[in-house]
Design an enzyme around this catalytic site. Sequence first.
Site, mmCIF file in Angstrom:
data_model
loop_
_atom_site.group_PDB
_atom_site.id
_atom_site.type_symbol
_atom_site.label_atom_id
_atom_site.label_comp_id
_atom_site.label_asym_id
_atom_site.label_seq_id
_atom_site.Cartn_x
_atom_site.Cartn_y
_atom_site.Cartn_z
ATOM 1 N N CYS A 153 3.667 -6.676 8.311
ATOM 2 C CA CYS A 153 2.885 -5.576 7.724
ATOM 3 C C CYS A 153 1.554 -5.391 8.463
ATOM 4 O O CYS A 153 0.859 -6.366 8.750
ATOM 5 C CB CYS A 153 2.629 -5.883 6.247
ATOM 6 N N CYS A 164 -4.238 -7.928 3.952
ATOM 7 C CA CYS A 164 -4.526 -8.500 2.628
ATOM 8 C C CYS A 164 -4.590 -10.029 2.752
ATOM 9 O O CYS A 164 -3.593 -10.663 3.140
ATOM 10 C CB CYS A 164 -3.449 -8.091 1.637
ATOM 11 N N CYS A 213 -1.723 -12.517 1.631
ATOM 12 C CA CYS A 213 -0.311 -12.152 1.774
ATOM 13 C C CYS A 213 0.419 -12.829 2.929
ATOM 14 O O CYS A 213 -0.026 -12.793 4.079
ATOM 15 C CB CYS A 213 -0.185 -10.637 1.903
ATOM 16 N N CYS A 250 12.627 -4.861 -9.293
ATOM 17 C CA CYS A 250 11.435 -4.393 -8.584
ATOM 18 C C CYS A 250 11.560 -4.701 -7.091
ATOM 19 O O CYS A 250 11.681 -5.857 -6.705
ATOM 20 C CB CYS A 250 10.210 -5.080 -9.184
ATOM 21 N N CYS A 260 11.942 -0.254 -10.123
ATOM 22 C CA CYS A 260 10.529 -0.278 -9.751
ATOM 23 C C CYS A 260 10.461 -0.484 -8.246
ATOM 24 O O CYS A 260 11.276 -1.225 -7.693
ATOM 25 C CB CYS A 260 9.828 -1.433 -10.473
ATOM 26 N N CYS A 308 2.662 0.762 -12.582
ATOM 27 C CA CYS A 308 2.529 -0.685 -12.770
ATOM 28 C C CYS A 308 1.373 -1.101 -11.884
ATOM 29 O O CYS A 308 1.442 -0.934 -10.663
ATOM 30 C CB CYS A 308 3.823 -1.383 -12.344
ATOM 31 N N ARG A 331 2.172 -8.585 -17.658
ATOM 32 C CA ARG A 331 3.131 -9.506 -17.034
ATOM 33 C C ARG A 331 2.456 -10.768 -16.509
ATOM 34 O O ARG A 331 1.533 -10.691 -15.691
ATOM 35 C CB ARG A 331 3.887 -8.796 -15.897
HETATM 36 N N1 SAM Z 1 2.996 -3.651 0.552
HETATM 37 C C1 SAM Z 1 2.908 -3.163 -0.753
HETATM 38 C C2 SAM Z 1 1.512 -3.194 -1.324
HETATM 39 O O1 SAM Z 1 0.743 -4.080 -0.977
HETATM 40 O O2 SAM Z 1 1.218 -2.357 -2.147
HETATM 41 C C3 SAM Z 1 3.854 -3.835 -1.714
HETATM 42 C C4 SAM Z 1 4.118 -5.316 -1.661
HETATM 43 S S1 SAM Z 1 2.781 -6.388 -2.105
HETATM 44 C C5 SAM Z 1 3.444 -7.946 -1.641
HETATM 45 C C6 SAM Z 1 2.685 -6.322 -3.868
HETATM 46 C C7 SAM Z 1 1.597 -7.090 -4.563
HETATM 47 O O3 SAM Z 1 1.921 -8.456 -4.639
HETATM 48 C C8 SAM Z 1 0.218 -7.096 -3.937
HETATM 49 O O4 SAM Z 1 -0.492 -5.950 -4.240
HETATM 50 C C9 SAM Z 1 -0.435 -8.311 -4.562
HETATM 51 O O5 SAM Z 1 -1.144 -7.967 -5.735
HETATM 52 C C10 SAM Z 1 0.770 -9.203 -4.912
HETATM 53 N N2 SAM Z 1 0.760 -10.400 -4.067
HETATM 54 C C11 SAM Z 1 1.023 -10.453 -2.748
HETATM 55 N N3 SAM Z 1 0.897 -11.694 -2.263
HETATM 56 C C12 SAM Z 1 0.522 -12.471 -3.309
HETATM 57 C C13 SAM Z 1 0.208 -13.857 -3.445
HETATM 58 N N4 SAM Z 1 0.221 -14.669 -2.406
HETATM 59 N N5 SAM Z 1 -0.131 -14.307 -4.668
HETATM 60 C C14 SAM Z 1 -0.159 -13.476 -5.733
HETATM 61 N N6 SAM Z 1 0.124 -12.166 -5.655
HETATM 62 C C15 SAM Z 1 0.449 -11.655 -4.464
HETATM 63 C C1 DTB Z 2 3.019 -8.019 -8.593
HETATM 64 O O1 DTB Z 2 1.939 -7.788 -9.176
HETATM 65 N N1 DTB Z 2 3.439 -9.215 -8.258
HETATM 66 C C2 DTB Z 2 4.688 -9.122 -7.534
HETATM 67 C C3 DTB Z 2 5.019 -7.612 -7.611
HETATM 68 N N2 DTB Z 2 3.856 -7.084 -8.232
HETATM 69 C C4 DTB Z 2 5.409 -6.875 -6.420
HETATM 70 C C5 DTB Z 2 4.603 -9.707 -6.170
HETATM 71 C C6 DTB Z 2 4.172 -11.138 -6.176
HETATM 72 C C7 DTB Z 2 4.238 -11.633 -4.782
HETATM 73 C C8 DTB Z 2 3.917 -13.067 -4.671
HETATM 74 C C9 DTB Z 2 3.893 -13.521 -3.272
HETATM 75 C C10 DTB Z 2 5.214 -13.474 -2.577
HETATM 76 O O2 DTB Z 2 6.256 -13.896 -3.145
HETATM 77 O O3 DTB Z 2 5.229 -13.078 -1.408
HETATM 78 FE FE1 SF4 Z 3 1.234 -5.606 3.447
HETATM 79 FE FE2 SF4 Z 3 1.205 -7.803 1.978
HETATM 80 FE FE3 SF4 Z 3 -0.863 -6.161 1.911
HETATM 81 FE FE4 SF4 Z 3 1.466 -5.383 0.804
HETATM 82 S S1 SF4 Z 3 0.181 -7.072 0.119
HETATM 83 S S2 SF4 Z 3 0.135 -4.175 2.123
HETATM 84 S S3 SF4 Z 3 2.906 -6.408 2.188
HETATM 85 S S4 SF4 Z 3 -0.153 -7.326 3.709
#
Ligand code: SAM
Ligand code: DTB
Ligand code: SF4
Length: 327
Positions: free
Chosen positions: A65, A69, A72, A109, A140, A200, A272
């Site tokens: 990506c 973030c 992530c 989702c 979702c 959401c 959630r």
């Molecule tokens: N790329 C899209 C975005 O960021 O909107 C969708 C996927 S992203 C992985 C969805 C959400 O997962 C993020 O907005 C974040 O709040 C949550 N998330 C991602 N990595 C995480 C982590 N290591 N621990 C907890 N929540 C996480």
């Molecule tokens: C949300 O708030 N938590 C979910 C879903 N929306 C998309 C994602 C959690 C991701 C946790 C880190 C991972 O598994 O990569």
């Molecule tokens: Fe990309 Fe992860 Fe950020 Fe979603 S949360 S925009 S997958 S870097």
Amino acid sequence: MNAPLPTPPAALGEIRNDWTRAEIAALFELPFADLLFQAQTVHRRYFNPLEVQMSQLLSIKTGGCPEDCGYCSQSAHFETGLNASKLMPVEDVVTAAKAAKDGGAQRFCMGAAWREPKDRDMPALLDIVRAVKALGLETCMTLGMLTDAQAQALGDAGLDYYNHNIDTSAEYYGTVVSTRTYQDRLDTLARVRAAGVNVCSGGIIGMGETREDRVGMLFTLATLPEHPGSVPVNSLMRVKGTPLGEAAGIDELEFVRTIAVARILMPRSVVRLSAGREHMSDSMQALALLAGANSIFVGDKLLTTRNPGRSHDERLFASLGVTPMAG
Ligand code: SAM
Ligand code: DTB
Ligand code: SF4
């Protein structure tokens, strides 16, 4: 003589979009028992507290990506050892969705590691929505930023929810993500709402933010024109190689407080207990449910990180007398 039970404010449980930061901060300051009592009072007014909604995640496009973030595993900016992959074919998504349904999930989702979907991906995404919906699951997606037309197309295909987290307070956001702004997130949420798709939106606790930031995050969510239908509260999954891989984590009771305050501010929303259950004790999860959380992610994987498996959750539900929310 025992002290009388606290009398909750008369307006408790009213749907309001005009919360102030001071009111929210005052809720966080309540003695723990009073906060939980208020949260449970609100919860029981709108929901059966013994029912928990179950969602299951699938990463339909993993890694690589362009966003940065700091939490992530899927950002191309960090070395996390994750293998990137392309958008999954519809058939493979349907196979995973069927398995999720058989495992008891009500909502499926689907997440993609994109800044935003490309228009050339839209036909495949719309096919996926229609196919998953045809299985009788709520759908979702979380695909990053959307244009008006993309939000509308997803809605027309029958998408039930769009997940787009604000993650933290407006003030702290820039410390966590630099490749987009808080306003970008709010703009996409407005487009999703305008397209008639349920929102959401929630955030992550334990990223080094202060309580004031947690107040700020809930303030943003609770003062949106409409409360999000679902509010995921994630506890940070610390991923090695990311800037937050060594974050200090969060005090457990402060996490429960955050859930309780979310419940009081957004009485009708499904709150959630999202990422992070893997490192929570059963007692802490029970407290989070008592504080008004009424949804979890099921299955042994979130998007890329671990989650307690089905047998663990079945045992936990049985010991708490909790059942899946009626669809
Ligand atoms: N790329 C899209 C975005 O960021 O909107 C969708 C996927 S992203 C992985 C969805 C959400 O997962 C993020 O907005 C974040 O709040 C949550 N998330 C991602 N990595 C995480 C982590 N290591 N621990 C907890 N929540 C996480
Ligand atoms: C949300 O708030 N938590 C979910 C879903 N929306 C998309 C994602 C959690 C991701 C946790 C880190 C991972 O598994 O990569
Ligand atoms: Fe990309 Fe992860 Fe950020 Fe979603 S949360 S925009 S997958 S870097």
